[in-house]
Design a protein around this motif. Structure first.
Motif, PDB file in Angstrom:
ATOM      1  N   PHE A   1     -14.324 -24.762 -58.074  1.00 18.86           N
ATOM      2  CA  PHE A   1     -14.816 -23.238 -58.915  1.00 18.86           C
ATOM      3  C   PHE A   1     -14.298 -22.080 -58.156  1.00 18.86           C
ATOM      4  CE2 PHE A   1     -18.889 -25.973 -59.796  1.00 18.86           C
ATOM      5  CZ  PHE A   1     -18.027 -26.799 -60.656  1.00 18.86           C
ATOM      6  N   ASN A   2     -13.054 -22.084 -57.519  1.00 20.55           N
ATOM      7  CA  ASN A   2     -12.582 -21.116 -56.946  1.00 20.55           C
ATOM      8  C   ASN A   2     -13.543 -20.416 -56.007  1.00 20.55           C
ATOM      9  OD1 ASN A   2     -10.125 -21.023 -58.043  1.00 20.55           O
ATOM     10  ND2 ASN A   2     -11.009 -20.480 -59.909  1.00 20.55           N
ATOM     11  N   LEU A   3     -14.220 -21.491 -55.232  1.00 18.22           N
ATOM     12  CA  LEU A   3     -15.277 -20.788 -54.343  1.00 18.22           C
ATOM     13  C   LEU A   3     -14.927 -20.221 -53.005  1.00 18.22           C
ATOM     14  CD1 LEU A   3     -18.363 -20.887 -53.268  1.00 18.22           C
ATOM     15  CD2 LEU A   3     -17.771 -23.143 -52.164  1.00 18.22           C
ATOM     16  N   ARG A   4     -15.682 -19.117 -52.915  1.00 17.17           N
ATOM     17  CA  ARG A   4     -15.444 -18.244 -51.626  1.00 17.17           C
ATOM     18  C   ARG A   4     -16.768 -17.923 -51.046  1.00 17.17           C
ATOM     19  NH1 ARG A   4     -12.692 -13.387 -52.272  1.00 17.17           N
ATOM     20  NH2 ARG A   4     -13.068 -13.337 -54.504  1.00 17.17           N
ATOM     21  N   TYR A   5     -17.054 -18.210 -50.068  1.00 14.67           N
ATOM     22  CA  TYR A   5     -18.370 -17.859 -49.581  1.00 14.67           C
ATOM     23  C   TYR A   5     -18.372 -17.217 -47.914  1.00 14.67           C
ATOM     24  CZ  TYR A   5     -18.510 -22.073 -46.401  1.00 14.67           C
ATOM     25  OH  TYR A   5     -18.382 -22.787 -45.422  1.00 14.67           O
ATOM     26  N   ILE A   6     -19.427 -16.742 -47.566  1.00 14.50           N
ATOM     27  CA  ILE A   6     -19.629 -16.209 -46.243  1.00 14.50           C
ATOM     28  C   ILE A   6     -21.177 -16.368 -45.928  1.00 14.50           C
ATOM     29  CG2 ILE A   6     -17.788 -14.274 -46.053  1.00 14.50           C
ATOM     30  CD1 ILE A   6     -20.025 -12.506 -46.824  1.00 14.50           C
ATOM     31  N   SER A   7     -21.541 -16.807 -44.693  1.00  9.59           N
ATOM     32  CA  SER A   7     -22.616 -17.301 -44.409  1.00  9.59           C
ATOM     33  C   SER A   7     -22.873 -16.377 -42.909  1.00  9.59           C
ATOM     34  CB  SER A   7     -22.873 -18.555 -44.005  1.00  9.59           C
ATOM     35  OG  SER A   7     -24.035 -18.792 -43.729  1.00  9.59           O
ATOM     36  N   GLU A   8     -23.552 -15.056 -43.146  1.00  7.20           N
ATOM     37  CA  GLU A   8     -23.756 -14.319 -41.851  1.00  7.20           C
ATOM     38  C   GLU A   8     -24.843 -13.473 -42.196  1.00  7.20           C
ATOM     39  OE1 GLU A   8     -20.179 -12.268 -42.080  1.00  7.20           O
ATOM     40  OE2 GLU A   8     -20.914 -10.864 -43.461  1.00  7.20           O
ATOM     41  N   LYS A   9     -25.429 -13.046 -41.027  1.00  9.22           N
ATOM     42  CA  LYS A   9     -26.649 -12.292 -41.061  1.00  9.22           C
ATOM     43  C   LYS A   9     -26.443 -10.879 -41.710  1.00  9.22           C
ATOM     44  CE  LYS A   9     -30.475 -10.319 -38.261  1.00  9.22           C
ATOM     45  NZ  LYS A   9     -31.269 -10.032 -39.353  1.00  9.22           N
ATOM     46  N   ASP A  10     -27.089 -10.405 -42.677  1.00 11.00           N
ATOM     47  CA  ASP A  10     -26.939  -9.117 -43.355  1.00 11.00           C
ATOM     48  C   ASP A  10     -27.993  -8.137 -43.153  1.00 11.00           C
ATOM     49  OD1 ASP A  10     -28.682  -9.862 -45.657  1.00 11.00           O
ATOM     50  OD2 ASP A  10     -27.266 -10.948 -46.291  1.00 11.00           O
ATOM     51  N   ASN A  11     -27.912  -7.054 -43.936  1.00 11.80           N
ATOM     52  CA  ASN A  11     -28.815  -6.135 -44.013  1.00 11.80           C
ATOM     53  C   ASN A  11     -29.998  -5.995 -45.206  1.00 11.80           C
ATOM     54  OD1 ASN A  11     -28.335  -4.922 -41.432  1.00 11.80           O
ATOM     55  ND2 ASN A  11     -26.651  -4.165 -42.129  1.00 11.80           N
ATOM     56  N   GLY A  12     -30.083  -7.257 -46.084  1.00 13.35           N
ATOM     57  CA  GLY A  12     -30.994  -7.437 -47.015  1.00 13.35           C
ATOM     58  C   GLY A  12     -30.132  -7.755 -48.217  1.00 13.35           C
ATOM     59  N   ILE A  13     -30.875  -7.945 -49.360  1.00 14.21           N
ATOM     60  CA  ILE A  13     -30.219  -8.571 -50.511  1.00 14.21           C
ATOM     61  C   ILE A  13     -29.257  -7.367 -51.203  1.00 14.21           C
ATOM     62  CG2 ILE A  13     -32.202  -7.473 -52.070  1.00 14.21           C
ATOM     63  CD1 ILE A  13     -31.891  -9.843 -53.695  1.00 14.21           C
ATOM     64  N   TYR A  14     -29.428  -6.100 -50.961  1.00 13.97           N
ATOM     65  CA  TYR A  14     -28.488  -5.300 -51.529  1.00 13.97           C
ATOM     66  C   TYR A  14     -27.226  -5.325 -50.710  1.00 13.97           C
ATOM     67  CZ  TYR A  14     -32.320  -3.833 -54.375  1.00 13.97           C
ATOM     68  OH  TYR A  14     -33.429  -3.760 -55.230  1.00 13.97           O
ATOM     69  N   ASP A  15     -27.311  -5.310 -49.599  1.00 15.15           N
ATOM     70  CA  ASP A  15     -26.084  -5.456 -48.552  1.00 15.15           C
ATOM     71  C   ASP A  15     -25.425  -6.693 -48.947  1.00 15.15           C
ATOM     72  OD1 ASP A  15     -24.557  -4.962 -46.388  1.00 15.15           O
ATOM     73  OD2 ASP A  15     -25.703  -6.455 -45.261  1.00 15.15           O
ATOM     74  N   ALA A  16     -26.324  -7.844 -49.378  1.00 18.88           N
ATOM     75  CA  ALA A  16     -25.484  -9.021 -49.466  1.00 18.88           C
ATOM     76  C   ALA A  16     -24.669  -8.860 -51.195  1.00 18.88           C
ATOM     77  CB  ALA A  16     -26.437 -10.432 -49.542  1.00 18.88           C
ATOM     78  N   MET A  17     -25.366  -8.174 -52.059  1.00 20.40           N
ATOM     79  CA  MET A  17     -25.003  -8.137 -53.314  1.00 20.40           C
ATOM     80  C   MET A  17     -23.564  -7.147 -53.348  1.00 20.40           C
ATOM     81  SD  MET A  17     -27.931  -7.164 -55.627  1.00 20.40           S
ATOM     82  CE  MET A  17     -29.406  -8.097 -55.962  1.00 20.40           C
ATOM     83  N   ASN A  18     -23.551  -6.168 -52.303  1.00 20.78           N
ATOM     84  CA  ASN A  18     -22.275  -5.272 -52.122  1.00 20.78           C
ATOM     85  C   ASN A  18     -21.316  -6.028 -51.344  1.00 20.78           C
ATOM     86  OD1 ASN A  18     -23.380  -2.934 -53.221  1.00 20.78           O
ATOM     87  ND2 ASN A  18     -24.313  -2.597 -51.369  1.00 20.78           N
ATOM     88  N   LYS A  19     -21.599  -7.144 -50.790  1.00 20.58           N
ATOM     89  CA  LYS A  19     -20.614  -7.929 -49.946  1.00 20.58           C
ATOM     90  C   LYS A  19     -19.896  -8.861 -51.042  1.00 20.58           C
ATOM     91  CE  LYS A  19     -22.520  -8.439 -45.460  1.00 20.58           C
ATOM     92  NZ  LYS A  19     -22.948  -9.311 -44.203  1.00 20.58           N
ATOM     93  N   GLY A  20     -20.821  -9.346 -51.781  1.00 19.76           N
ATOM     94  CA  GLY A  20     -20.184 -10.200 -52.969  1.00 19.76           C
ATOM     95  C   GLY A  20     -19.271  -9.352 -54.057  1.00 19.76           C
ATOM     96  N   ILE A  21     -19.731  -8.226 -54.348  1.00 21.06           N
ATOM     97  CA  ILE A  21     -18.809  -7.116 -55.303  1.00 21.06           C
ATOM     98  C   ILE A  21     -17.702  -6.956 -54.600  1.00 21.06           C
ATOM     99  CG2 ILE A  21     -18.818  -4.764 -56.380  1.00 21.06           C
ATOM    100  CD1 ILE A  21     -21.980  -5.204 -56.775  1.00 21.06           C
ATOM    101  N   ALA A  22     -17.606  -6.698 -53.366  1.00 18.81           N
ATOM    102  CA  ALA A  22     -16.424  -6.448 -52.547  1.00 18.81           C
ATOM    103  C   ALA A  22     -15.311  -7.638 -52.576  1.00 18.81           C
ATOM    104  CB  ALA A  22     -16.634  -5.732 -51.232  1.00 18.81           C
ATOM    105  N   MET A  23     -15.806  -8.845 -52.640  1.00 19.66           N
ATOM    106  CA  MET A  23     -15.083  -9.886 -52.517  1.00 19.66           C
ATOM    107  C   MET A  23     -14.602 -10.289 -54.176  1.00 19.66           C
ATOM    108  SD  MET A  23     -17.316 -12.420 -50.135  1.00 19.66           S
ATOM    109  CE  MET A  23     -16.225 -13.729 -50.094  1.00 19.66           C
ATOM    110  N   ALA A  24     -15.111  -9.608 -55.067  1.00 19.33           N
ATOM    111  CA  ALA A  24     -14.799 -10.236 -56.378  1.00 19.33           C
ATOM    112  C   ALA A  24     -13.480  -9.668 -56.798  1.00 19.33           C
ATOM    113  CB  ALA A  24     -15.866  -9.629 -57.289  1.00 19.33           C
ATOM    114  N   GLN A  25     -12.857 -10.795 -57.432  1.00 19.56           N
ATOM    115  CA  GLN A  25     -11.478 -10.253 -58.018  1.00 19.56           C
ATOM    116  C   GLN A  25     -11.372 -10.314 -59.713  1.00 19.56           C
ATOM    117  OE1 GLN A  25      -9.109 -13.555 -56.552  1.00 19.56           O
ATOM    118  NE2 GLN A  25      -9.209 -12.522 -54.486  1.00 19.56           N
TER     119      GLN A  25
END
Length: 86
Positions: free
Chosen positions: A58-82
């Motif tokens: 499914f064109n999977l891309r993932y990262i697994s690392e400590k973040d600064n909470g759910i909003y930080d994680a959401m922003n990381k995902g948005i930045a990766m989105a194409q």
């Protein structure tokens, strides 16, 4: 249409597997292409290992690392989105 499906997770292996099962149904629609982005907060519950075994399905891309909470994680995902994200 190219859609970006963004999943944020932390210690939720079961939820990630459930999302993967749902995406298998979405993949049957020939008029839709998508990528699956998973941002995992560094879980140690097998989430990263499960995603690694999918080998980019499914064109999977993932990262697994400590973040600064759910909003930080959401922003990381948005930045990766194409594509368009929802």
């Amino acid at each position: 249409m190219f859609l970006s499906v963004i999943t944020v997770a932390f210690r939720n292996h079961e939820g990630v597997v459930k999302t993967w099962r749902s995406l298998r149904n979405l993949a049957r629609d020939p008029s839709l292409t998508f990528e699956w982005i998973v941002v995992d907060g560094g879980s140690n519950d097998g989430t990263a290992e499960f995603l690694e075994k999918l080998n980019g399905e499914f064109n999977l891309r993932y990262i697994s690392e400590k973040d600064n909470g759910i909003y930080d994680a959401m922003n990381k995902g948005i930045a990766m989105a194409q594509g368009r994200y929802a």
